[in-house]
Enzyme design. Structure first.
Site, PDB file in Angstrom:
ATOM      1  N   GLY A  31     -19.287  16.366  30.200  1.00 23.14           N
ATOM      2  CA  GLY A  31     -19.933  15.736  31.340  1.00 23.14           C
ATOM      3  C   GLY A  31     -20.670  14.466  30.971  1.00 23.14           C
ATOM      4  CB  CYS A  50     -15.412  21.896  26.271  1.00 21.85           C
ATOM      5  SG  CYS A  50     -13.644  22.024  26.610  1.00 21.85           S
ATOM      6  CB  CYS A  61     -12.536  25.148  26.568  1.00 20.81           C
ATOM      7  SG  CYS A  61     -13.975  24.976  27.632  1.00 20.81           S
ATOM      8  CE  LYS A  73     -11.647  30.254  26.136  1.00 19.44           C
ATOM      9  NZ  LYS A  73     -12.275  30.294  27.477  1.00 19.44           N
ATOM     10  CE1 TYR A  94     -15.796  32.035  29.890  1.00 21.54           C
ATOM     11  CE2 TYR A  94     -17.377  32.724  31.544  1.00 21.54           C
ATOM     12  CZ  TYR A  94     -16.939  31.794  30.633  1.00 21.54           C
ATOM     13  OH  TYR A  94     -17.640  30.632  30.430  1.00 21.54           O
ATOM     14  CD  GLU A 149     -12.012  33.794  27.841  1.00 26.33           C
ATOM     15  OE1 GLU A 149     -11.469  33.246  28.824  1.00 26.33           O
ATOM     16  OE2 GLU A 149     -12.928  33.253  27.189  1.00 26.33           O
ATOM     17  NE  ARG A 169     -26.634  44.157  31.913  1.00 26.14           N
ATOM     18  CZ  ARG A 169     -27.687  43.363  32.042  1.00 26.14           C
ATOM     19  NH1 ARG A 169     -28.825  43.711  31.487  1.00 26.14           N
ATOM     20  NH2 ARG A 169     -27.596  42.249  32.727  1.00 26.14           N
ATOM     21  CG  ASP A 212     -22.297  24.709  31.023  1.00 22.27           C
ATOM     22  OD1 ASP A 212     -21.651  24.288  32.002  1.00 22.27           O
ATOM     23  OD2 ASP A 212     -21.786  25.362  30.098  1.00 22.27           O
ATOM     24  CG  HIS A 262      15.136  34.574  41.915  1.00 26.75           C
ATOM     25  ND1 HIS A 262      14.312  35.669  41.792  1.00 26.75           N
ATOM     26  CD2 HIS A 262      16.362  34.967  41.484  1.00 26.75           C
ATOM     27  CE1 HIS A 262      15.008  36.685  41.316  1.00 26.75           C
ATOM     28  NE2 HIS A 262      16.263  36.282  41.115  1.00 26.75           N
ATOM     29  CD  GLU A 316      11.101  35.250  42.705  1.00 26.69           C
ATOM     30  OE1 GLU A 316      11.806  35.241  43.736  1.00 26.69           O
ATOM     31  OE2 GLU A 316      11.550  35.366  41.554  1.00 26.69           O
TER      32      GLU A 316
END
Length: 461
Positions: A15, A42, A47, A50, A180, A184, A201, A305, A438, A443
């Site tokens: 940012g 990040c 990010c 990771k 998450y 992850e 918890r 953040d 397909h 789809e």
């Protein structure tokens, strides 16, 4: 008053860098201070590394699936943690260097040190015996993982920051948390052959996500053998030979070589001297801002953040860009925080955008739900029983799709495109009018025609 800079940015994460570059491109005199490495959470400890770890950990499963397609010799393969770390660090250094080069190319000055407010327009560059003044200041210091302060022995644990730099891959690890990040890293370490226990918890993982997503992810983790202990509190940790012994509620004891806490992050405001500038924090300890990222001090702004709005890298980038557009391009811009797509890079991964079913029912009253589960072609052919979940939440008045939730291979890739439709307010009829591609998993998003009613709602009626 003459200032040293038109804009001073504290923090060189995604940012802050975006705001600094856009401002500098107008000819404004811009400087950036970064106390760690350019790139922020990040690029350096979030990010990017990771996702590289997710890729590395998923190969073991790919090799297993390959056997079902006639490949042999996969049993003799091995993984080198030091080799991966070296390659990962090389890539992070390259990206950090690119961020630095782009800042300088835009004409911004970069100070590799911590900046601290002395007064509303003056910053001390810590350790440099130097102060600078700026007409406007942007706070973009991000967040930091935290350790619990009510668990004796918590200081023995690590956070996600340290997990990226472990000198050796542990044979076993206890990961405390159910969000998450915990999920992850649980999947990452499990995929790399580590004996993983997730302890949380709450009653289920991924609080805040759609209930179907939560239960589906938990079920798939159980299929893969990842141990999950729910509704348990951490009481204390003691160091033992070869690792740590964690005492949980209900007399549960877990011994592991490593303990990792993923119990939340907090805005990084410590040591910034915000009180000297008169900048107010909100009830969560984040920098309080309005829709234009402006604090209570008119010339001081904050993005990312550190404001604890939606803590995602693309959001910080868009907030930084909106700030620059508003202040330096004379285009007042608010970033819309609604319908932001997000992903959990678990195994299998999840991708979501818009309202959960519960949120939609609370907001709209009645909703139509379209839901399907199926085995993807790739894994089904190899004899694997992994299930993919797809779910659309639809407003019955007008048919607008207000939520899309996917768990399964390539879910993050699909949700990015589905988010365009949700953000644009397209209706279920418009989704259905789109021809299916397909064979593909995606789809299913345009071929679900029967509504689904949860059993508890049927019972209630």
């Amino acid at each position: 008053m003459a200032y040293d800079y038109d804009l001073f940015v504290i923090g060189a994460g995604s940012g802050g860098v975006r705001a600094a570059r856009l401002a500098a491109m107008t000819g404004a005199r811009v400087a950036v201070a970064e106390e760690s490495r350019v790139g922020g959470t990040c690029v350096i400890r979030g990010c990017v590394p990771k996702k590289l770890m997710v890729y590395a950990s998923n190969f073991a499963r790919e090799f297993e699936l390959a056997k079902g397609y006639g490949w042999s010799g996969c049993e003799d393969l091995s993984f080198s943690w030091p080799t991966f770390l070296d390659q990962k660090d090389r890539e992070i250094a390259r990206l950090s260097g690119a961020y630095t080069a782009n800042l300088k190319k835009a004409g911004a000055d970069l100070f590799t040190t911590k900046a601290r407010f002395v007064d509303p327009h003056t910053l001390e560059l810590v350790g440099m015996d130097k102060t600078v003044t700026a007409e406007r200041i942007l706070i973009a210091t991000g967040g930091r993982p935290r350790l619990p302060d009510d668990v004796p022995g918590a200081e023995f644990g690590i956070t996600s920051d340290e997990a990226f730099h472990l000198p050796e891959l542990p044979k076993s690890i206890l990961i405390v948390g159910g969000g998450y990040i915990a999920v992850e890293f649980g999947c990452i370490f499990h995929g790399l052959g580590v004996d993983v226990t997730l302890a949380y918890r709450g009653s289920n993982l991924l609080r805040g996500f759609d209930e179907d997503v939560r239960s589906h992810v938990a079920g798939e983790l159980a299929k893969r053998g990842l141990k999950v202990a729910l509704a348990c509190q951490h009481e204390r940790i003691e160091k033992i030979e070869g690792g740590f012994r964690s005492h949980l509620t209900d007399s549960m004891v877990v011994e592991a070589e490593q303990v990792m806490f993923a119990v939340g992050r907090e805005p990084h405001v410590k040591g910034l001297g915000l009180e000297a500038a008169g900048v107010e924090l909100n009830g969560k300890g984040a920098v309080a801002v309005d829709d234009f990222s402006q604090t209570n001090v008119p010339h001081i702004f904050a993005v990312g953040d550190v404001t604890d709005r939606v803590n995602l890298t693309p959001v910080a980038i868009r907030e930084g860009a909106a700030f620059a557009q508003t202040v330096y391009y004379d285009r007042p811009t608010r970033f819309d925080h609604a319908d932001i797509p997000t992903a959990v890079f678990s195994q299998p991964p999840a991708g979501v955008v818009g309202l959960t079913e519960a949120e939609a029912r609370h907001k709209l009253g009645r909703v139509d739900v379209y839901r399907t589960t199926f085995r993807a072609m790739k894994t089904a052919f190899a004899g694997d029983d992994e299930q993919t979940l797809m779910k659309l939440v639809v407003c019955p008045h007008g048919g607008k799709v207000v939520g899309c939730h996917i768990v399964g291979p390539d879910a993050p890739e699909m949700i990015q495109l589905a988010a365009i439709a949700v953000k644009a307010g397209l209706t279920k009829a418009q989704w259905d009018a789109t021809c299916a591609l397909h064979p593909s998993a995606a789809e299913e998003l345009v071929t679900m025609h029967e509504t689904y009613t949860p059993a508890e709602l049927i019972a209630a009626e």
